[in-house]
Write an enzyme that holds these catalytic residues in place. Structure first.
Site, PDB file in Angstrom:
ATOM      1  N   TYR A 119      41.922  40.392  37.554  1.00  0.00           N
ATOM      2  CA  TYR A 119      40.633  40.368  38.238  1.00  0.00           C
ATOM      3  C   TYR A 119      40.313  41.742  38.815  1.00  0.00           C
ATOM      4  O   TYR A 119      39.212  42.287  38.610  1.00  0.00           O
ATOM      5  CB  TYR A 119      40.661  39.319  39.348  1.00  0.00           C
ATOM      6  CG  TYR A 119      39.413  39.275  40.199  1.00  0.00           C
ATOM      7  CD1 TYR A 119      38.199  38.840  39.679  1.00  0.00           C
ATOM      8  CD2 TYR A 119      39.447  39.656  41.545  1.00  0.00           C
ATOM      9  CE1 TYR A 119      37.057  38.788  40.458  1.00  0.00           C
ATOM     10  CE2 TYR A 119      38.305  39.609  42.338  1.00  0.00           C
ATOM     11  CZ  TYR A 119      37.117  39.171  41.787  1.00  0.00           C
ATOM     12  OH  TYR A 119      35.989  39.131  42.552  1.00  0.00           O
ATOM     13  N   ASN A 148      36.695  38.946  51.571  1.00  0.00           N
ATOM     14  CA  ASN A 148      36.504  37.500  51.645  1.00  0.00           C
ATOM     15  C   ASN A 148      35.102  37.217  52.181  1.00  0.00           C
ATOM     16  O   ASN A 148      34.800  37.562  53.328  1.00  0.00           O
ATOM     17  CB  ASN A 148      37.553  36.869  52.559  1.00  0.00           C
ATOM     18  CG  ASN A 148      38.954  37.035  52.020  1.00  0.00           C
ATOM     19  OD1 ASN A 148      39.340  36.389  51.060  1.00  0.00           O
ATOM     20  ND2 ASN A 148      39.722  37.934  52.633  1.00  0.00           N
TER      21      ASN A 148
END
Length: 398
Positions: A119, A148
């Site tokens: 990723y 996040n």
């Protein structure tokens, strides 16, 4: 300004498009310099023809499309780098060098190092592709590395915060492997405002030291201010307090801009519909009722008092406690007497003209329903939550 948003149905895309429409439709007047025209929403159900058309007509691109949980890790490169190449090719074909924003990840900073991932490597490759595109075409390229993100997304997917919110709100099981693990979190509303800053040319830049963004004027990357750091233990503790609020009435401290305030808003979006409403304890007698509505940690409580026709309530005084009486329906009289001097003041109050009246420490006070037919409804705020062990309330007729 026509705007293309790829990944328009994802968490960020949905929030961004909703708020772009608010600007376009005049519902949000906080950005008078932004004139929004068409909003092209591209997602997995769109066609290549859609992308071609949008790239011809757009004046700005938010590229939020990407893959973060594929079944096969090889799909990272296909989904993240492959689509990015397709998007840039369409812009080149349209001879459209409009500004473009890329949603990347701090995982890109780990590419080629310990802890890297497919990723992260795909995100880094996408960044380099965009930077090269900017050099080749002269287009403004703004790359954001997000960590996040905190917004409404499906649980048990790619957001621990969303999973905890959903589980606690819906009485579902959850596991916290390490309560001390710290997350860097950016709330969705703060991200949207950073995107509006970008549209206005007010973006902020940074460089990266490890995974930490260091603001600077000539940084390679852009960043969205307003992030918070919180441990998993802190997050779950707050959520459990939110869960109990309908029972305890206690609202945790939630100052403006605080993590707790943002988390509470997010938590509420996961409530099951049957929990949108909850019962309050009404203390009822032949005089009417008294119901506590909200308790706070530092600002006391809010209650509502209903007095039947002709009824007098109160008849007490406090040493340090103070209250505000706000009649919202009916017709009443508030009387206060200084217990030391005997001085009396009176205030006729009505729901037809809403006013707030201070109940002063050291003054006995009461409230009288002057109506013979209607209830008197009074909202009462007090600077402290009632403590039966230290009530600071002493009977005294006015």
């Amino acid at each position: 300004m026509n705007i293309l948003v790829t990944g328009a149905k994802g968490m960020v895309g949905t929030a961004l498009c909703n708020n772009l429409r608010n600007l376009r439709n005049g519902k949000d007047r906080t950005r008078p310099n932004l004139q929004i025209g068409e909003i092209f929403e591209y997602d997995i159900d769109s066609t290549p023809e859609d992308l071609c058309e949008y790239c011809q007509k757009c004046d700005f691109v938010f590229n939020l499309a990407g893959v973060n949980r594929p079944k096969d890790p090889e799909e990272f490169m296909k989904g993240n780098l492959g689509f990015a190449s397709q998007l840039l090719d369409e812009l080149k074909a349209a001879d459209n060098a409009c500004p473009i924003m890329l949603s990347s990840s701090v995982q890109a900073t780990l590419a080629g190092r310990f802890g890297d991932s497919e990723y992260g490597r795909s995100k880094l490759a996408g960044e380099e592709l965009f930077f090269e595109y900017g050099k080749e075409t002269g287009a403004k390229v703004a790359v954001y590395r997000f960590d996040n993100l905190m917004g409404h997304s499906r649980p048990n997917y790619n957001s621990a915060v969303s999973t905890f919110c959903w589980a606690i709100a819906n009485d579902e099981p959850y596991t916290v492997k390490d309560c001390s693990a710290e997350l860097t979190l950016l709330y969705i509303d703060d991200l949207v405002q950073a995107m509006f800053d970008l549209l206005e040319g007010k973006e902020q830049y940074c460089i990266y030291e490890g995974v930490e963004a260091v603001p600077c004027k000539d940084g390679r990357w852009c960043y969205a201010p307003g992030f918070h750091k919180a441990t998993l233990g802190e997050i779950v503790d707050l959520l459990l307090q939110f869960k109990e609020q309908p029972k305890t009435l206690l609202m945790p401290k939630m100052p403006e801009g605080s993590f707790a305030k943002k988390l509470y808003s997010l938590y509420l979006t996961y409530l099951p519909k049957e929990d949108f409403k909850y019962a309050l304890k009404m203390n009822v007698d032949d005089r009417g009722s008294f119901t506590e509505l909200v308790h706070t940690e530092d600002c006391g409580q809010v209650s509502v008092n209903i007095s039947k026709p002709g009824i007098t309530k109160g008849q007490h005084w406090h040493n340090s406690k103070w209250e505000l009486f706000i009649v919202v329906a009916g017709h009443g009289l508030i009387r206060e007497r200084n217990i030391n001097t005997g001085e009396i003041v009176e205030f006729e109050v009505s729901g037809d003209k809403i006013e707030a009246v201070h109940m002063i420490p050291g003054w006995a006070h009461n409230i009288i329903n002057l109506s013979e037919t209607e209830n008197l409804v009074t909202v009462m705020t007090c600077n402290e939550v009632f403590n039966p062990n230290r009530p600071d309330t002493f009977f005294e007729e006015v």
